[in-house]
Design an enzyme around this catalytic site. Structure first.
Site, PDB file in Angstrom:
ATOM      1  N   GLN A   1      -4.402  -5.153   6.556  1.00 18.14           N
ATOM      2  CA  GLN A   1      -5.421  -6.147   6.078  1.00 18.14           C
ATOM      3  C   GLN A   1      -5.632  -7.216   6.761  1.00 18.14           C
ATOM      4  O   GLN A   1      -6.474  -8.043   6.399  1.00 18.14           O
ATOM      5  CB  GLN A   1      -4.768  -6.259   4.486  1.00 18.14           C
TER       6      GLN A   1
ATOM      7  N   LYS B   1     -10.712  -1.292   9.912  1.00 25.43           N
ATOM      8  CA  LYS B   1     -10.533  -2.451   9.163  1.00 25.43           C
ATOM      9  C   LYS B   1     -10.905  -3.768  10.150  1.00 25.43           C
ATOM     10  O   LYS B   1     -10.894  -4.887   9.514  1.00 25.43           O
ATOM     11  CB  LYS B   1      -9.343  -2.450   8.339  1.00 25.43           C
TER      12      LYS B   1
ATOM     13  N   HIS C   1       0.765  -1.012  -0.021  1.00 29.20           N
ATOM     14  CA  HIS C   1       0.032  -0.129   0.105  1.00 29.20           C
ATOM     15  C   HIS C   1       0.772   1.277   0.034  1.00 29.20           C
ATOM     16  O   HIS C   1       2.106   1.239   0.370  1.00 29.20           O
ATOM     17  CB  HIS C   1      -0.961  -0.197   1.288  1.00 29.20           C
TER      18      HIS C   1
ATOM     19  N   ASP D   1       3.202  -4.769   8.034  1.00 35.68           N
ATOM     20  CA  ASP D   1       1.727  -3.679   7.931  1.00 35.68           C
ATOM     21  C   ASP D   1       0.599  -4.917   7.940  1.00 35.68           C
ATOM     22  O   ASP D   1       0.364  -5.714   7.081  1.00 35.68           O
ATOM     23  CB  ASP D   1       1.890  -3.199   6.456  1.00 35.68           C
TER      24      ASP D   1
ATOM     25  N   CYS E   1      -4.839   2.286  -3.726  1.00 38.82           N
ATOM     26  CA  CYS E   1      -3.425   2.808  -3.195  1.00 38.82           C
ATOM     27  C   CYS E   1      -2.254   1.908  -3.204  1.00 38.82           C
ATOM     28  O   CYS E   1      -1.543   1.967  -2.359  1.00 38.82           O
ATOM     29  CB  CYS E   1      -3.812   3.389  -1.670  1.00 38.82           C
TER      30      CYS E   1
END
Lengths: 150, 417
Positions: free
Chosen positions: B214, B237, B134, B211, B375
Site C-alpha cells: 500500500q 498498486k 491484510h 508489507d 481483506c
C-alpha cells in the site's frame, strides 16, 4: 434528482428501516444461519411448521445491507401461512427472477409484490444479497445449520 | 464551508489535468457521469505508456529470459534485468540481486513465511504481526505457526488505528523470530513507524518484513535507511500490471534461505540424486516469469519517479486532508482510522447505511469506492464493524472529485433517512 434504477424503491427502504418479523423464535421447528463471507450479510431464518406442513410462523434476525434485510422482511411476510411445497416453488421462481431467467412482466408467476426485486438483475454483485434469506429458508427446510453464499 | 474552500486553493505540485490525460481509463463515463475513481488502494489505473510498453514489447521484442542464446532472448533478458535494476533504485536497495520478482505481495510474503520459516522457525518461537494487517500478511504466518508449533503475537492498535508501541515492546523477546507489519494499512491508511519497529526487532534478534503493497506508490522508500530485512510490493498498486510484484531481501538473509517454489531456472545443477540451487534472486524465481508484465512494471517505476515520489506524497496528503474535512462535515458519518500519520485512504462508516448499499448508490453517480472488510477482518473486528466504505485517492484525483464523493454520500444518506 432521483436515482435512475429500480433497486432502492420505497418499499425496500421501508422494510430496511422497519423490518417485519424481525425476532428470534425459540419455538421454531426449523432454523438456519445464512452467511455471505464476502460481504458479511449474516441472518438466521426461523420457521415454525405444523403437522399439516404449513409454515405457521416465520421470522429472522441478523444484520446486513438494505437489500438483504428488506428481502428477508418481505420473504417472511410472504411465506407465513403457506405450505412447505408451495414455499419451495416460490423460492425457485424468486431465484430465477433475480438471476434474470424469469421476467415477471411477461411471464406468469406467483411472486406477488416480491416481483419488485426484479431490478436486482442489473446489479450482479447484489443478487446474493436478495437471495440469501431464501437460501437460508431452504437450508432450514433441509435441516441444515448453516448456508453460505459467495 | 469556507475552510474546505481554502484547501482547494492548495496548488498541486504538478498539472493534475495533464497527468489525468496520461490515464485512458479515467476519461470514461459511468452511468452517464464522469468516472470518479477512488479505489486506488485496491488497484491503480495504468498510464498509457505502461499499456503501450507491454504492447510494444509483445509486438516487437518478446522472447524468453535467461535461457536463449539468440538475439530476441538475449535482448529480453537484458531488458528484464534492467527492470530489476530500476526496482532496486526505487527502493534504494544496495544491489539488484536483492530484488526477486513474484506475482505480487501475497506471493512475496508467502515466500518468506515458507522459506525463512522452514529454515529458521522452530517450535515455541514467536512471530509478531499487528492488528491492522491484510489477510496476506496474516494467514501465511498462521499457517507457519501451525506447521511449526510456533506462536503468533499481535500488536494492538489504539482507537485512532495506530500501533501501540509500548505493547509491541512487551511482545518482543528472544523467542521472536520475525516481525511482519505493513508500512501503510490498506483498511485504515495508518502509516506505521517501520524504522522504529525494525530497530526494536533487531535489538531482540528478530528479522523484519515490511508489507509495502500500500505504500510503494505513495511514499519514498529507502530500504537501507529502514534497515528492514524484507520489503514487498505489488505492480498493480503502483500503476503497473497485475500479476507481477516482488520482494526486496537483504542478500545475506536471502542466501541462507531455501527455495520456495522449485523447478526450472532456480538450479545450478540437477542430477537425479541431488540438485544444487542457484544463488538469489534466481533461487526464488522458478519457472518462466511474467516477462511482459515486468516490462510494464519497469515503465511504471519510471513514470512515478519522473513525477517524483516527494511531490506525489505532498499532493496526496493535501487530498487526504481535504477529503477528511469534507467527509467529517457529514452528520452520521464516522471516519475509521484517524492516525496522525496517514496515507490518502478514507475508511468510513455511516450509521444508517450498510457499506454495500453506499457503494451501489455511489456507483450510480459514477464514483468507484470499495465496500467490505478490505481483506482485513481482524481490523474490522477491532473497530466493531463488519465492513466499511473506503475511498482511496491517488495523485490523479482532484479536490473536486472529493466534493463529488461527499455530495453523493449526502444524497445516499438522504435516501435512507
Amino acid at each position: 434528482m432521483s436515482y435512475d434504477n429500480e433497486l432502492y424503491q420505497q418499499v425496500i427502504l421501508d422494510h430496511n428501516k422497519k423490518p417485519r418479523n424481525f425476532r428470534e423464535m425459540p419455538e421454531a421447528t426449523h432454523s438456519c444461519h445464512g452467511f455471505n463471507p464476502l460481504c458479511g450479510d449474516d441472518y438466521t431464518v426461523y420457521l415454525k411448521i405444523n403437522a399439516e406442513d404449513v409454515i405457521e410462523e416465520v421470522s429472522f434476525m441478523g444484520s446486513g445491507c438494505a437489500i438483504s434485510k428488506a428481502s428477508s422482511s418481505l420473504m417472511t411476510g410472504f411465506l407465513k401461512g403457506r405450505k412447505v411445497d408451495e414455499s419451495k416453488e416460490i423460492f425457485e421462481e424468486f431465484h430465477k427472477m433475480v438471476l434474470g431467467e424469469m421476467d415477471p412482466e411477461t411471464q406468469e408467476h406467483h411472486l406477488g409484490k416480491l416481483a419488485l426485486f426484479k431490478g436486482i438483475r442489473e446489479f450482479p454483485s447484489r443478487i446474493k444479497c436478495a437471495s440469501l434469506p431464501w437460501h437460508s429458508m431452504m437450508g432450514a427446510l433441509a435441516k441444515s445449520e448453516n448456508v453460505t453464499t459467495e | 464551508m469556507p475552510e474546505s474552500d481554502t484547501l482547494t486553493t492548495v496548488k498541486p505540485p504538478f498539472d493534475v489535468d495533464k497527468i489525468r490525460a496520461d490515464f485512458p481509463v479515467l476519461s470514461q463515463k459511468v452511468h452517464g457521469k464522469p468516472l470518479v475513481y477512488l479505489d486506488n488502494a485496491a488497484t491503480t489505473q495504468k498510464p498509457r505508456r505502461v499499456i503501450e510498453k507491454v504492447r510494444q514489447f509483445d509486438s516487437e521484442e518478446y522472447g524468453t529470459v535467461r535461457r536463449g542464446s539468440y538475439k530476441l532472448s538475449e535482448h529480453a533478458t537484458q531488458m528484464f534485468e534492467d527492470v530489476r535494476q530500476k526496482v532496486a533504485g526505487l527502493f534504494n536497495a544496495a544491489d539488484k540481486k536483492e530484488i526477486i520478482f513474484t506475482s505480487g505481495t501475497t506471493q512475496a510474503i508467502n515466500l518468506v513465511a515458507y522459506s525463512f520459516g522452514k529454515a529458521f522457525v522452530k517450535e515455541g518461537d514467536e512471530i509478531i504481526i499487528s492488528n491492522i494487517e491484510h489477510h496476506a500478511n496474516t494467514v501465511p504466518w498462521q499457517v507457519l505457526c501451525e506447521d511449526k508449533g510456533a506462536h503468533l503475537k499481535v500488536i494492538p492498535v489504539n482507537d485512532r488505528g495506530e500501533l501501540i508501541m509500548e505493547e509491541y515492546k512487551k511482545l518482543l523477546s528472544s523467542k521472536t523470530r520475525m516481525v511482519s507489519v505493513n508500512h501503510v494499512s490498506n483498511a485504515l491508511g495508518t502509516v506505521n513507524p517501520i524504522k522504529e519497529i525494525t530497530r526494536l526487532a533487531h535489538e531482540a534478534g528478530a528479522k523484519v518484513l515490511i508489507d509495502g503493497a500500500q505504500s510503494t506508490p505513495h511514499l519514498k522508500i529507502d530500504v537501507q535507511d529502514i534497515d528492514c530485512d524484507f520489503y514487498t510490493f505489488s505492480g498493480h498498486k503502483m500503476y503497473g500490471p497485475s500479476g507481477v510484484g516482488g520482494l526486496y531481501g537483504k542478500y545475506d538473509v536471502l542466501k541462507e534461505m531455501p527455495p520456495y517454489v522449485t523447478g526450472g531456472d532456480m538450479i545450478r545443477q540437477v542430477t537425479i540424486e541431488k540438485t544444487l540451487y542457484a544463488d538469489p534472486p534466481a533461487r526464488f524465481e522458478a519457472g518462466t516469469p511474467a516477462i511482459s508484465q515486468v516490462m510494464g512494471l519497469g515503465e511504471a517505476v519510471d513514470y512515478i519517479q519522473e513525477i517524483g515520489l516527494d511531490k506525489i506524497a505532498e499532493y496526496e496528503h493535501a487530498l487526504l486532508e481535504y477529503g477528511t474535512r469534507v467527509l467529517s462535515e457529514i452528520d452520521g458519518l464516522n471516519i475509521i482510522g484517524t492516525a496522525a500519520h496517514k496515507a490518502s485512504i478514507l475508511s468510513f462508516h455511516i450509521d444508517v447505511i450498510h457499506p454495500h448499499d453506499v457503494v451501489t448508490l455511489l456507483d450510480q453517480d459514477g464514483i468507484a469506492v470499495r465496500g467490505g472488510h478490505h481483506c482485513a477482518q481482524p481490523t474490522m473486528q477491532r473497530f466493531g464493524v463488519s465492513a466499511t466504505t473506503r475511498a482511496s485517492a491517488s495523485f490523479y484525483n482532484k479536490f473536486e472529485e472529493l466534493d463529488a464523493l461527499a455530495a453523493s454520500v449526502r444524497r445516499a444518506i438522504k435516501l435512507f433517512s
